[in-house]
Design a protein around this motif. Structure first.
Motif, mmCIF file in Angstrom:
data_model
loop_
_atom_site.group_PDB
_atom_site.id
_atom_site.type_symbol
_atom_site.label_atom_id
_atom_site.label_comp_id
_atom_site.label_asym_id
_atom_site.label_seq_id
_atom_site.Cartn_x
_atom_site.Cartn_y
_atom_site.Cartn_z
ATOM 1 N N THR A 12 -58.454 79.286 -23.231
ATOM 2 C CA THR A 12 -57.342 80.078 -23.741
ATOM 3 C C THR A 12 -57.449 80.186 -25.262
ATOM 4 O O THR A 12 -58.200 79.452 -25.902
ATOM 5 C CB THR A 12 -55.976 79.462 -23.383
ATOM 6 N N VAL A 13 -56.669 81.104 -25.835
ATOM 7 C CA VAL A 13 -56.593 81.251 -27.286
ATOM 8 C C VAL A 13 -55.130 81.353 -27.693
ATOM 9 O O VAL A 13 -54.261 81.623 -26.867
ATOM 10 C CB VAL A 13 -57.358 82.503 -27.777
ATOM 11 N N ARG A 14 -54.892 81.137 -28.976
ATOM 12 C CA ARG A 14 -53.539 81.300 -29.509
ATOM 13 C C ARG A 14 -53.205 82.799 -29.559
ATOM 14 O O ARG A 14 -54.051 83.612 -29.932
ATOM 15 C CB ARG A 14 -53.461 80.693 -30.904
ATOM 16 N N HIS A 15 -51.992 83.168 -29.190
ATOM 17 C CA HIS A 15 -51.642 84.587 -29.150
ATOM 18 C C HIS A 15 -50.175 84.780 -29.507
ATOM 19 O O HIS A 15 -49.331 83.940 -29.192
ATOM 20 C CB HIS A 15 -51.911 85.167 -27.748
ATOM 21 N N LYS A 69 -65.974 72.391 -25.596
ATOM 22 C CA LYS A 69 -64.648 72.532 -26.208
ATOM 23 C C LYS A 69 -64.778 72.836 -27.695
ATOM 24 O O LYS A 69 -64.115 73.752 -28.216
ATOM 25 C CB LYS A 69 -63.843 71.251 -25.996
ATOM 26 N N ALA A 70 -65.640 72.106 -28.371
ATOM 27 C CA ALA A 70 -65.839 72.344 -29.800
ATOM 28 C C ALA A 70 -66.419 73.732 -30.049
ATOM 29 O O ALA A 70 -66.023 74.436 -30.994
ATOM 30 C CB ALA A 70 -66.761 71.268 -30.381
ATOM 31 N N ALA A 71 -67.365 74.127 -29.212
ATOM 32 C CA ALA A 71 -67.994 75.439 -29.380
ATOM 33 C C ALA A 71 -66.982 76.561 -29.168
ATOM 34 O O ALA A 71 -67.022 77.580 -29.863
ATOM 35 C CB ALA A 71 -69.160 75.581 -28.403
ATOM 36 N N TRP A 72 -66.084 76.393 -28.193
ATOM 37 C CA TRP A 72 -65.077 77.415 -27.929
ATOM 38 C C TRP A 72 -64.114 77.543 -29.107
ATOM 39 O O TRP A 72 -63.848 78.648 -29.594
ATOM 40 C CB TRP A 72 -64.314 77.080 -26.654
ATOM 41 N N ILE A 73 -63.605 76.423 -29.579
ATOM 42 C CA ILE A 73 -62.645 76.455 -30.689
ATOM 43 C C ILE A 73 -63.300 77.018 -31.946
ATOM 44 O O ILE A 73 -62.724 77.868 -32.635
ATOM 45 C CB ILE A 73 -62.087 75.043 -30.945
ATOM 46 N N ASP A 74 -64.517 76.563 -32.251
ATOM 47 C CA ASP A 74 -65.215 77.056 -33.444
ATOM 48 C C ASP A 74 -65.542 78.547 -33.317
ATOM 49 O O ASP A 74 -65.416 79.304 -34.280
ATOM 50 C CB ASP A 74 -66.511 76.271 -33.663
ATOM 51 N N GLY A 75 -65.966 78.968 -32.114
ATOM 52 C CA GLY A 75 -66.330 80.371 -31.911
ATOM 53 C C GLY A 75 -65.144 81.300 -32.054
ATOM 54 O O GLY A 75 -65.239 82.355 -32.692
ATOM 55 N N VAL A 76 -64.011 80.926 -31.443
ATOM 56 C CA VAL A 76 -62.816 81.761 -31.544
ATOM 57 C C VAL A 76 -62.334 81.824 -32.988
ATOM 58 O O VAL A 76 -61.969 82.897 -33.495
ATOM 59 C CB VAL A 76 -61.702 81.212 -30.624
ATOM 60 N N ARG A 85 -55.564 70.594 -28.025
ATOM 61 C CA ARG A 85 -55.053 70.011 -26.777
ATOM 62 C C ARG A 85 -55.138 70.971 -25.610
ATOM 63 O O ARG A 85 -55.547 70.604 -24.502
ATOM 64 C CB ARG A 85 -53.605 69.561 -26.963
ATOM 65 N N ASP A 86 -54.774 72.236 -25.844
ATOM 66 C CA ASP A 86 -54.632 73.181 -24.730
ATOM 67 C C ASP A 86 -55.685 74.291 -24.692
ATOM 68 O O ASP A 86 -55.693 75.088 -23.763
ATOM 69 C CB ASP A 86 -53.244 73.838 -24.777
ATOM 70 N N GLY A 87 -56.557 74.353 -25.685
ATOM 71 C CA GLY A 87 -57.495 75.463 -25.753
ATOM 72 C C GLY A 87 -58.486 75.507 -24.609
ATOM 73 O O GLY A 87 -58.884 76.587 -24.155
#
Length: 437
Positions: free
Chosen positions: A57-60, A167-174, A186-188
């Motif tokens: 998920t992403v922040r929206h 998880k790190a790759a997703w957060i960094d990529g987004v 926590r929720d990403g």
């Protein structure tokens, strides 16, 4: 209709095969997709492998456009995640090989909330614990056999490392693609490890209670991936078909407070317009190369072709069935006046009473003001000839010139801009005012 009048079906209708925007075709397509996904997941787990079920998920917020949210997640970050270093190897060695990655199934789900706006997110099933023959080098001309030769259970240490890296790759990529969308630590990303068939059957609990379904017994991993349209969204969020059904009900005169979901006719129309224009032509479900072939489900063909095959299969009919032909105009009026079920029942009742179903249908149509002469009996041979001619005409008329395509694209782009403007005016502005009150 079957000889006893109990079974009624339709043949020869033009079908859009849209899993995004058509409530009729969507049901057929998602049902087939769920069956395919469930077959692969169950066989993989039963043979000794495991599945990692991941939600990204992403922040929206309410000011974010649906197209931007989807583009970042699907075309930028997810694609990069599969091709990047974190997926292929780690500092501890070739993690992908140690995990025995067979492939992935990725599904995009879209919901919308009254306060926080569009919420597209990814569900991914990662097949782990399988050993396959290596892929031949590009240009060699050799065909790869994706059959899984043996199965094993990856170690918890490798799974922990993989989850941390993804998880790190997703957060960094987004964050790199759009800082506004940065997921929370926590929720990403959420991981569920599936080791047994029973685990797979319980995955439906993962997001929310399923509407009209006993999650503990009826819901499966395949259904969780492909049948998300029948689940109730959390926190007052609406799924696409929730928007459409509420809109249709309000336009039909039903009371807003007595309907599920939220939004006025103007709000819902703006949401639906943006949703349909944004998702058109996009890929809702994607299998990685060779995964279908590995479990005997099909080929690596485009998912659109498989969807078209699923809806066209609905056109099968019995050789000795009673056939009634309806003109296109009559069929359209039947749909507009929402008497499809009434027509079916009138014809079936007549067949069971050994009466002429054409007369029964004509009588019903006359009562509701539809031209009854648009209905007549048709033989099996005539039916087959019409079906063949219709298919040939469709093929001949399917071409689109470059100029026509460019004009259509421009028109759709203008429509999308207007839809976004309407959504900002009718949806979030009103929602914000309501919240402040």
């Amino acid at each position: 209709m079957s000889p006893d009048g109990e079974q009624v079906g339709r043949k020869g209708l033009t079908r859009c095969a849209s899993v995004w925007a058509c409530p009729v075709c969507e049901t057929v397509i998602r049902g087939q997709r769920a069956t395919d996904a469930d077959t692969a997941i169950t066989e993989h787990v039963r043979n000794g492998g495991m599945v990692l079920f991941v939600t990204f998920t992403v922040r929206h917020w309410s000011n974010h456009d649906l197209e931007d949210l989807i583009r970042v997640q699907v075309r930028e970050v997810w694609k990069g995640l599969l091709q990047g270093r974190k997926w292929a190897r780690s500092n501890a060695g070739n993690l992908r090989n140690r995990l025995g990655v067979v492939g992935t199934i990725r599904v995009l789900e879209v919901t919308v909330g009254q306060i926080n706006g569009w919420h597209p997110h990814l569900h991914v099933a990662v097949f782990l614990g399988g050993r396959q023959d290596p892929k031949p080098k590009r240009g060699s001309g050799e065909k790869w056999d994706p059959t899984v030769r043996s199965y094993f259970r990856p170690t918890d240490a490798d799974l922990d490392l993989f989850e941390a890296e993804w998880k790190a790759a997703w957060i960094d990529g987004v964050t790199a693609a759009n800082p506004d969308f940065r997921p929370s630590a926590r929720d990403g990303v959420d991981f569920k490890r599936v080791y047994t068939v029973k685990d797979a059957a319980a995955i439906g609990k993962y997001i929310s209670k399923v509407q009209g379904t006993d999650v503990t017994t009826d819901w499966s991993a395949g259904a969780e991936l492909a049948m998300s349209h029948v689940k109730q969204a959390r926190g007052g969020n609406m799924k696409a078909m929730d928007i459409l059904f509420r809109l249709a009900a309000l336009r039909g005169g039903q009371v807003a407070d007595e309907l599920p979901g939220w939004g006025s006719i103007e709000q819902l129309a703006a949401l639906w317009a943006e949703y349909e224009l944004t998702t058109k032509g996009g890929q809702n479900m994607a299998w990685s190369e060779g995964l279908k072939r590995a479990y005997g489900i099909g080929t690596d063909e485009n998912q659109d072709a498989a969807d078209r095959q699923a809806v066209d299969a609905e056109d099968a009919s019995e050789a000795d069935a009673t056939r009634i032909h309806m003109s296109a105009r009559t069929q359209l009026e039947v749909g507009r006046k929402r008497i499809v079920v009434d027509v079916d029942e009138a014809a079936s009742d007549a067949v069971r009473r050994n009466e002429d179903p054409v007369i029964a249908v004509r009588a019903l149509l006359a009562l509701v003001g539809i031209d009854s002469m648009g209905v007549w009996a048709i033989t099996a041979d005539e039916d087959e000839a019409k079906w063949k001619a219709s298919a040939e005409n469709a093929v001949g008329a399917s071409g689109e010139t470059d100029d026509a395509r460019a004009k259509r694209k421009e028109r759709e782009a203008n429509d999308l801009r207007r839809a976004r403007a309407d959504r900002r005016q009718h949806v979030w502005k009103q929602a914000s005012a309501s919240t402040q009150e």
